[in-house]
Enzyme design. Sequence first.
Site, mmCIF file in Angstrom:
data_model
loop_
_atom_site.group_PDB
_atom_site.id
_atom_site.type_symbol
_atom_site.label_atom_id
_atom_site.label_comp_id
_atom_site.label_asym_id
_atom_site.label_seq_id
_atom_site.Cartn_x
_atom_site.Cartn_y
_atom_site.Cartn_z
ATOM 1 N N GLY A 28 0.719 -1.031 -0.075
ATOM 2 C CA GLY A 28 0.157 -0.122 -0.195
ATOM 3 C C GLY A 28 0.921 1.257 -0.026
ATOM 4 N N TYR A 29 0.199 2.516 -0.237
ATOM 5 C CA TYR A 29 1.053 3.655 -0.310
ATOM 6 C C TYR A 29 0.544 4.759 0.789
ATOM 7 C CZ TYR A 29 2.922 1.860 -4.539
ATOM 8 O OH TYR A 29 3.589 1.027 -5.545
ATOM 9 N N LEU A 30 1.472 4.966 1.530
ATOM 10 C CA LEU A 30 1.300 6.061 2.328
ATOM 11 C C LEU A 30 1.316 7.519 1.989
ATOM 12 C CD1 LEU A 30 3.876 4.863 5.290
ATOM 13 C CD2 LEU A 30 1.207 4.849 5.283
ATOM 14 N N GLU A 82 -3.415 4.803 1.645
ATOM 15 C CA GLU A 82 -4.246 5.448 0.733
ATOM 16 C C GLU A 82 -5.047 4.445 0.005
ATOM 17 O OE1 GLU A 82 -2.062 7.950 -1.690
ATOM 18 O OE2 GLU A 82 -1.543 9.178 -0.399
#
Length: 157
Positions: A28-30, A82
């Site tokens: 996942g992407y912060l 996100e």
Amino acid sequence: MLEIERKFSVKSTTFLANAKESYKITQGYLNTDKNRTVRVRTKGNKGFITVKGISSADGLSRFEWEKEIDIKDAEALLLLCEDFVIDKTRYLIPFDTIVFEVDVFEGANKGLVIAEVELQTADQQFEKPDWLGDELTGDERFYNAYLSNVPFTSWNR
């Protein structure tokens, strides 16, 4: 800390016959800012945090910094990411003098299969297996950060 990588579509699953290793990846992407991304990933029983910079104009290279972190920390950080978390199985396929990483996506990106190859130089030549399709290098739709916001199953193809 410079990643040089080319991406391709995959025409068939015949690559599976030559897979030397495979493992599940959840990522996942912060942060998915165009100038930098911050990714959290679990790969097997390991955790990683990665920062990537903006891609070169041709999409071949960009800054990449990666650090192994505790798996429990990675799992906790994935809860803060996100939009969509990406799930995929990665297969390592040796071919001639290089190793292709083939990602078979699941979940919101099911149906997408992408092969990547990391190179030593931007002009490095290599043999291409017959299961390799069109080049996708530089097409931002196939960046994992994009796929985490606009999953493949939502595309009008």
